[in-house]
Design a protein around this motif. Structure first.
Motif, PDB file in Angstrom:
ATOM      1  N   VAL A  48       0.831  -1.194   0.000  1.00 46.18           N
ATOM      2  CA  VAL A  48       0.000   0.000   0.000  1.00 46.18           C
ATOM      3  C   VAL A  48       0.871   1.252   0.000  1.00 46.18           C
ATOM      4  O   VAL A  48       0.632   2.190  -0.756  1.00 46.18           O
ATOM      5  N   SER A  49       1.886   1.230   0.859  1.00 45.99           N
ATOM      6  CA  SER A  49       2.732   2.410   0.997  1.00 45.99           C
ATOM      7  C   SER A  49       4.065   1.987   1.581  1.00 45.99           C
ATOM      8  O   SER A  49       4.184   0.914   2.182  1.00 45.99           O
ATOM      9  N   CYS A  50       5.056   2.833   1.410  1.00 49.59           N
ATOM     10  CA  CYS A  50       6.386   2.525   1.938  1.00 49.59           C
ATOM     11  C   CYS A  50       7.114   3.836   2.213  1.00 49.59           C
ATOM     12  O   CYS A  50       6.916   4.829   1.496  1.00 49.59           O
ATOM     13  N   ASP A  64      -1.310   3.615  -6.505  1.00 46.48           N
ATOM     14  CA  ASP A  64      -2.144   4.639  -7.124  1.00 46.48           C
ATOM     15  C   ASP A  64      -3.494   4.785  -6.430  1.00 46.48           C
ATOM     16  O   ASP A  64      -4.012   5.900  -6.294  1.00 46.48           O
ATOM     17  N   SER A  65      -4.075   3.694  -5.980  1.00 43.39           N
ATOM     18  CA  SER A  65      -5.425   3.735  -5.432  1.00 43.39           C
ATOM     19  C   SER A  65      -5.519   4.478  -4.100  1.00 43.39           C
ATOM     20  O   SER A  65      -6.621   4.809  -3.659  1.00 43.39           O
ATOM     21  N   LYS A  67      -3.185   7.147  -3.332  1.00 47.42           N
ATOM     22  CA  LYS A  67      -2.526   8.444  -3.443  1.00 47.42           C
ATOM     23  C   LYS A  67      -3.516   9.573  -3.179  1.00 47.42           C
ATOM     24  O   LYS A  67      -4.638   9.548  -3.668  1.00 47.42           O
ATOM     25  N   GLY A  68      -3.078  10.539  -2.384  1.00 45.38           N
ATOM     26  CA  GLY A  68      -3.945  11.655  -2.046  1.00 45.38           C
ATOM     27  C   GLY A  68      -4.861  11.384  -0.865  1.00 45.38           C
ATOM     28  O   GLY A  68      -5.488  12.311  -0.345  1.00 45.38           O
ATOM     29  N   ARG A  69      -4.941  10.120  -0.432  1.00 45.02           N
ATOM     30  CA  ARG A  69      -5.806   9.773   0.710  1.00 45.02           C
ATOM     31  C   ARG A  69      -5.003   9.243   1.898  1.00 45.02           C
ATOM     32  O   ARG A  69      -5.382   9.439   3.048  1.00 45.02           O
ATOM     33  N   PHE A  70      -3.911   8.552   1.618  1.00 44.91           N
ATOM     34  CA  PHE A  70      -3.086   7.958   2.674  1.00 44.91           C
ATOM     35  C   PHE A  70      -1.775   8.731   2.783  1.00 44.91           C
ATOM     36  O   PHE A  70      -1.226   9.203   1.781  1.00 44.91           O
ATOM     37  N   THR A  71      -1.273   8.829   4.004  1.00 44.46           N
ATOM     38  CA  THR A  71       0.002   9.478   4.249  1.00 44.46           C
ATOM     39  C   THR A  71       0.834   8.616   5.192  1.00 44.46           C
ATOM     40  O   THR A  71       0.376   8.265   6.286  1.00 44.46           O
ATOM     41  N   ILE A  72       2.031   8.282   4.756  1.00 40.89           N
ATOM     42  CA  ILE A  72       2.933   7.499   5.599  1.00 40.89           C
ATOM     43  C   ILE A  72       3.947   8.440   6.239  1.00 40.89           C
ATOM     44  O   ILE A  72       4.402   9.412   5.616  1.00 40.89           O
ATOM     45  N   SER A  73       4.292   8.161   7.475  1.00 39.63           N
ATOM     46  CA  SER A  73       5.256   9.000   8.174  1.00 39.63           C
ATOM     47  C   SER A  73       5.943   8.172   9.246  1.00 39.63           C
ATOM     48  O   SER A  73       5.532   7.043   9.538  1.00 39.63           O
TER      49      SER A  73
END
Length: 128
Positions: A48-50, A64-65, A67-73
């Motif tokens: 999903v994210s990295c 892509d699905s 992007k703009g909704r999830f934020t990784i930190s």
């Protein structure tokens, strides 16, 4: 012992938000790329994210699905990685895992490689 522990999952209505946490007792998250993966019911697990390690300036990646909704930190003081999920959709439902491998400092390896360290997962259910 290297391990990861997820938390923060739950039931949320579509359009809502959740914040997942990935704790890393036993090692320093800043030294490795950390990925979030999702396994939807009846489907294979997908990334999903990295977020990359400090050596690659923490570069974030998103499928892509989301992007703009999830934020990784990451929070180095807490030694955790977070996944902030906003505007959740029904298709975001699944078990979310964080994962890494001691050989990977950048996300290319985490996204495409075979990882040795996985958390137990946290369930996210998005309802209509």
């Amino acid at each position: 012992q290297v391990q990861l522990v997820e938390s923060g999952g739950g039931l949320v209505q579509a359009g809502g938000s959740l914040r997942l946490s990935c704790a890393a007792p036993g090692f320093t998250v800043d030294d490795y790329a950390i990925g979030w993966f999702r396994q939807a019911p009846g489907k294979e697990r997908d990334w999903v994210s990295c977020i990359g390690s400090k050596s690659v300036h923490h570069s974030p990646y998103y499928r892509d699905s989301v992007k703009g909704r999830f934020t990784i930190s990451r929070d180095n003081a807490e030694n955790k990685v977070f996944l902030e999920m906003d505007n959740l959709k029904l298709e975001d439902t699944g078990v979310y895992y964080c994962a890494t491998d001691v050989y990977y400092t950048d996300c290319a390896g985490v996204i495409t490689g075979i990882l040795d360290v996985w958390g137990q997962g946290t369930l996210v259910t998005v309802s209509s």
